[in-house]
Design a protein around this motif. Structure first.
Motif, PDB file in Angstrom:
ATOM      1  N   SER A 106       0.861  -1.186   0.000  1.00 17.69           N
ATOM      2  CA  SER A 106       0.000   0.000   0.000  1.00 17.69           C
ATOM      3  C   SER A 106       0.893   1.230   0.000  1.00 17.69           C
ATOM      4  CB  SER A 106      -0.901   0.007   1.238  1.00 17.69           C
ATOM      5  OG  SER A 106      -1.719   1.157   1.258  1.00 17.69           O
ATOM      6  N   THR A 107       0.595   2.181  -0.898  1.00 17.13           N
ATOM      7  CA  THR A 107       1.425   3.379  -1.027  1.00 17.13           C
ATOM      8  C   THR A 107       0.551   4.614  -1.082  1.00 17.13           C
ATOM      9  OG1 THR A 107       1.457   3.243  -3.452  1.00 17.13           O
ATOM     10  CG2 THR A 107       3.236   2.121  -2.256  1.00 17.13           C
ATOM     11  N   GLY A 108       1.139   5.717  -0.768  1.00 19.85           N
ATOM     12  CA  GLY A 108       0.478   7.019  -0.877  1.00 19.85           C
ATOM     13  C   GLY A 108       1.490   8.054  -1.313  1.00 19.85           C
ATOM     14  N   SER A 109       1.049   9.057  -2.071  1.00 17.76           N
ATOM     15  CA  SER A 109       1.974  10.082  -2.546  1.00 17.76           C
ATOM     16  C   SER A 109       1.246  11.418  -2.689  1.00 17.76           C
ATOM     17  CB  SER A 109       2.600   9.684  -3.889  1.00 17.76           C
ATOM     18  OG  SER A 109       1.606   9.616  -4.907  1.00 17.76           O
ATOM     19  N   GLY A 110       2.013  12.446  -2.617  1.00 20.43           N
ATOM     20  CA  GLY A 110       1.500  13.795  -2.844  1.00 20.43           C
ATOM     21  C   GLY A 110       2.584  14.642  -3.462  1.00 20.43           C
ATOM     22  N   ASN A 111       2.241  15.432  -4.500  1.00 22.49           N
ATOM     23  CA  ASN A 111       3.250  16.295  -5.119  1.00 22.49           C
ATOM     24  C   ASN A 111       2.603  17.607  -5.559  1.00 22.49           C
ATOM     25  OD1 ASN A 111       2.486  16.049  -8.115  1.00 22.49           O
ATOM     26  ND2 ASN A 111       2.648  13.901  -7.484  1.00 22.49           N
ATOM     27  N   ARG A 112       3.435  18.601  -5.671  1.00 16.01           N
ATOM     28  CA  ARG A 112       3.012  19.959  -6.067  1.00 16.01           C
ATOM     29  C   ARG A 112       3.951  20.426  -7.163  1.00 16.01           C
ATOM     30  NH1 ARG A 112      -0.012  23.940  -3.485  1.00 16.01           N
ATOM     31  NH2 ARG A 112       0.567  26.100  -3.933  1.00 16.01           N
ATOM     32  N   THR A 113       3.388  20.838  -8.325  1.00 17.35           N
ATOM     33  CA  THR A 113       4.199  21.231  -9.473  1.00 17.35           C
ATOM     34  C   THR A 113       3.860  22.657  -9.893  1.00 17.35           C
ATOM     35  OG1 THR A 113       2.574  20.344 -11.031  1.00 17.35           O
ATOM     36  CG2 THR A 113       4.322  18.852 -10.293  1.00 17.35           C
ATOM     37  N   GLN A 114       4.832  23.299 -10.499  1.00 16.53           N
ATOM     38  CA  GLN A 114       4.650  24.656 -11.024  1.00 16.53           C
ATOM     39  C   GLN A 114       5.021  24.669 -12.493  1.00 16.53           C
ATOM     40  OE1 GLN A 114       6.450  27.814  -8.797  1.00 16.53           O
ATOM     41  NE2 GLN A 114       6.404  29.264 -10.518  1.00 16.53           N
ATOM     42  N   SER A 115       4.100  25.224 -13.344  1.00 16.55           N
ATOM     43  CA  SER A 115       4.323  25.296 -14.786  1.00 16.55           C
ATOM     44  C   SER A 115       4.870  26.677 -15.154  1.00 16.55           C
ATOM     45  CB  SER A 115       3.011  25.056 -15.544  1.00 16.55           C
ATOM     46  OG  SER A 115       2.470  23.801 -15.174  1.00 16.55           O
ATOM     47  N   PRO A 116       5.598  26.760 -16.288  1.00 16.58           N
ATOM     48  CA  PRO A 116       6.127  28.078 -16.719  1.00 16.58           C
ATOM     49  C   PRO A 116       5.007  29.076 -16.983  1.00 16.58           C
ATOM     50  CG  PRO A 116       7.212  26.283 -17.875  1.00 16.58           C
ATOM     51  CD  PRO A 116       6.054  25.675 -17.136  1.00 16.58           C
ATOM     52  N   ASN A 129      -1.620  20.600  -7.751  1.00 19.02           N
ATOM     53  CA  ASN A 129      -1.437  19.577  -6.715  1.00 19.02           C
ATOM     54  C   ASN A 129      -1.945  18.234  -7.232  1.00 19.02           C
ATOM     55  OD1 ASN A 129      -0.514  21.542  -4.884  1.00 19.02           O
ATOM     56  ND2 ASN A 129      -2.637  22.057  -4.315  1.00 19.02           N
ATOM     57  N   ARG A 130      -1.337  17.153  -6.736  1.00 20.66           N
ATOM     58  CA  ARG A 130      -1.830  15.827  -7.060  1.00 20.66           C
ATOM     59  C   ARG A 130      -1.583  14.914  -5.854  1.00 20.66           C
ATOM     60  NH1 ARG A 130      -5.587  13.941  -9.838  1.00 20.66           N
ATOM     61  NH2 ARG A 130      -4.904  15.339 -11.549  1.00 20.66           N
ATOM     62  N   PHE A 131      -2.679  14.345  -5.352  1.00 19.18           N
ATOM     63  CA  PHE A 131      -2.617  13.422  -4.212  1.00 19.18           C
ATOM     64  C   PHE A 131      -3.120  12.060  -4.681  1.00 19.18           C
ATOM     65  CE2 PHE A 131      -3.253  17.683  -2.544  1.00 19.18           C
ATOM     66  CZ  PHE A 131      -2.202  17.773  -1.627  1.00 19.18           C
ATOM     67  N   THR A 132      -2.363  11.026  -4.376  1.00 19.23           N
ATOM     68  CA  THR A 132      -2.709   9.673  -4.817  1.00 19.23           C
ATOM     69  C   THR A 132      -2.547   8.712  -3.644  1.00 19.23           C
ATOM     70  OG1 THR A 132      -1.923  10.149  -7.062  1.00 19.23           O
ATOM     71  CG2 THR A 132      -2.209   7.822  -6.451  1.00 19.23           C
ATOM     72  N   GLY A 133      -3.526   7.871  -3.484  1.00 17.38           N
ATOM     73  CA  GLY A 133      -3.430   6.811  -2.466  1.00 17.38           C
ATOM     74  C   GLY A 133      -3.757   5.470  -3.082  1.00 17.38           C
ATOM     75  N   ASN A 134      -2.729   4.639  -3.275  1.00 18.50           N
ATOM     76  CA  ASN A 134      -2.945   3.280  -3.780  1.00 18.50           C
ATOM     77  C   ASN A 134      -3.110   2.350  -2.572  1.00 18.50           C
ATOM     78  OD1 ASN A 134      -2.769   3.966  -6.497  1.00 18.50           O
ATOM     79  ND2 ASN A 134      -0.554   3.640  -6.570  1.00 18.50           N
ATOM     80  N   TRP A 135      -4.370   2.083  -2.260  1.00 14.47           N
ATOM     81  CA  TRP A 135      -4.612   1.274  -1.077  1.00 14.47           C
ATOM     82  C   TRP A 135      -4.142  -0.168  -1.268  1.00 14.47           C
ATOM     83  CZ3 TRP A 135      -5.022   5.602   0.734  1.00 14.47           C
ATOM     84  CH2 TRP A 135      -6.001   6.548   0.428  1.00 14.47           C
ATOM     85  N   LEU A 136      -4.061  -0.600  -2.515  1.00 13.12           N
ATOM     86  CA  LEU A 136      -3.655  -1.971  -2.769  1.00 13.12           C
ATOM     87  C   LEU A 136      -2.858  -2.044  -4.064  1.00 13.12           C
ATOM     88  CD1 LEU A 136      -3.804  -4.987  -1.982  1.00 13.12           C
ATOM     89  CD2 LEU A 136      -5.866  -5.151  -3.402  1.00 13.12           C
ATOM     90  N   ASN A 137      -1.593  -2.488  -3.942  1.00 18.75           N
ATOM     91  CA  ASN A 137      -0.748  -2.775  -5.108  1.00 18.75           C
ATOM     92  C   ASN A 137      -0.399  -4.253  -5.078  1.00 18.75           C
ATOM     93  OD1 ASN A 137      -0.451  -0.007  -6.028  1.00 18.75           O
ATOM     94  ND2 ASN A 137       0.851   0.291  -4.236  1.00 18.75           N
TER      95      ASN A 137
END
Length: 468
Positions: A106-116, A129-137
């Motif tokens: 089980s994994t979780g991730s969060g990232n924040r990006t800036q475009s030109p 922003n992008r938040f992802t939670g893979n409850w089952l891999n």
């Protein structure tokens, strides 16, 4: 739910493919050929067994000896190390079997990006922003051909071999402890004989020295004194030699018991007496219960399974992957149903060329199988030799002990006659000294042969793998 059901169905399908490893018939043929080398009966002791022992330590009739063996089994560090290797082998078996089941994470991730800021297409957010939670891999290589199962079989057989090694080490330690305790008792008896010999020769020397002082036949008395002094010095040297032997054996026994070799172990005191002889007609089939031979057979099984796994590594592999979770640009929206994501896929792979790596792996495992097979064959022959030698030695030692008992009795009688004649002036002192030395040597040799018979009995039980 569909993902879990699909995984369960595929797991059941894979379980159906767990057939025996390749080459199982060859293993049965090889083992049958090895077992067929056993004779129908021992050449040194033919006949039919009439009774069996309940425990080989009981044959020595010494509670002290049994207590020493138990202390050694409990405290010996080498035996504890062998037991630890058994635990390691069991853990390796579990590791080898882990590949039969899917790997779930089980994994979780969060990232924040800036475009030109000078993007050609307006409307894109400069910061996202992008938040992802893979409850089952899930990742699972389906063991369709049974390669992983063969690897687990090899590890399981290796674990069984490690357990047999522990039993073999335990039996060997018990036999070695018995033999060392008997050697210590022998050394103490021989030391007591040597000390008694010194005391006797000291008294004799005193008598001769007084005769020399009184001037009775001074030339003859001087010769007698010189001979007696030389004999007395040799007897004293023998005492020191046997003290050293007893001390060394005592420290060896303490080490076997798992204690510091301080030279304080008292041992069993005296030589025990065997309660019975060897049953007639021991069947050779009982030899195959020896732990070291059982360990060799299990290693042969492990080698065959490893060879089978190496062959199956050349077949296509089937892998199933999947994941299920949620993703969103806002973390509070992860709980909404519309943010759900999932994927399920399969992959089939076939190795086309690796420079002969897989073929070499098969040849390597086949060579290991042949090596273990021949080593097993040599171990069986060695086991037969050890048993036959111990059985024959039992007969030789019995006859030797009987002859030495007669020799010791006659030597003691000759010593008494020589002393009587010397006191009457009918024989030289050299005759007296010689007869005393003969009597001393006869008693010492008889003690050593009795101890050797006890040690040989322990060696026979070790060679047979336990009690009769």
């Amino acid at each position: 739910m569909r993902l879990l059901l699909s995984s369960a169905a595929l797991l059941l399908l894979a379980q159906c493919a767990f057939f025996p490893p390749l080459g199982s018939k060859r293993l049965k043929t090889d083992l049958a050929a090895l077992h067929g080398t056993a004779p129908e009966k021992w050449a040194a002791l033919p006949g039919i067994p009439k009774h069996a022992a309940t425990g080989w330590l009981g044959e020595f009739g010494s509670s002290k000896l049994s207590a020493l063996v138990q202390q050694a089994i409990t405290g010996n560090p080498s035996l504890k190390a062998t037991a630890a290797r058994v635990e390691q082998a069991r853990a390796q078996t579990m590791q080898a079997g882990a590949g039969l089941f899917p790997a779930l994470t089980s994994t979780g991730s969060g990232n924040r990006t800036q475009s030109p800021g000078d993007l050609r297409f307006p409307g894109n957010n400069r910061i996202a922003n992008r938040f992802t939670g893979n409850w089952l891999n899930m990742s699972w290589e389906i063991d369709f051909w049974g390669r992983v199962a063969d690897t687990r079989r090899a590890a399981k057989a290796g674990s069984a071999a490690a357990e047999e090694d522990w039993h073999a080490a335990r039996l060997s330690l018990a036999a070695t402890t018995v033999q060392t305790a008997v050697t210590l008792a022998e050394a103490e008896v021989l030391l007591a004989l040597a000390q008694s010999n010194v005391a006797t020769r000291k008294v004799q020397l005193g008598i001769l020295e007084r005769q020399l002082d009184r001037g009775i036949d001074p030339e003859r008395a001087a010769l007698d004194v010189s001979l007696s002094r030389a004999d007395f010095a040799r007897a004293e040297a023998t005492v020191q030699q046997r003290r050293a032997t007893a001390d060394q054996t005592r420290r060896t026994l303490e080490t076997l018991l798992g204690g510091y070799p301080a030279g304080a172990e008292r041992g069993i005191g005296s030589l025990p007496s065997l309660k019975r002889g060897i049953p007639a007609g021991l069947p050779s089939a009982m030899l195959l219960r020896r732990p070291d031979l059982r360990a060799a057979e299990r290693r042969l099984t492990a080698a065959l399974a490893s060879e089978s796994a190496a062959k199956k590594a050349m077949l296509p592999s089937i892998r199933l992957t999947g994941s299920a979770g949620r993703t969103s640009q806002e973390i509070e929206q992860l709980i909404r149903p519309e943010s759900a994501i999932w994927n399920l896929g399969t992959q089939v792979g076939q190795t086309l060329f690796q420079g002969g790596l897989l073929k070499a792996g098969v040849d390597l495992q086949r060579g290991r199988y042949q090596e273990i097979l021949q080593t097993y064959s040599a171990s069986v022959l060695t086991a037969f030799r050890e048993v036959e030698t111990a059985l024959a030695a039992e007969q030789f030692l019995l006859q030797q002990e009987s002859a030495l008992e007669r020799a010791a009795d006659e030597a003691e009688r000759a010593e008494q006659l020589a002393l009587s004649q010397y006191e009457k002036g009918l024989s030289e002192v050299l005759t007296l000294l010689d007869t005393r030395q003969r009597a001393f040597d006869a008693r010492s040799t008889l003690t050593s042969v009795k101890a050797q018979r006890l040690r040989n009995r322990a060696a026979l039980h070790l060679a047979l793998g336990g009690e009769f």
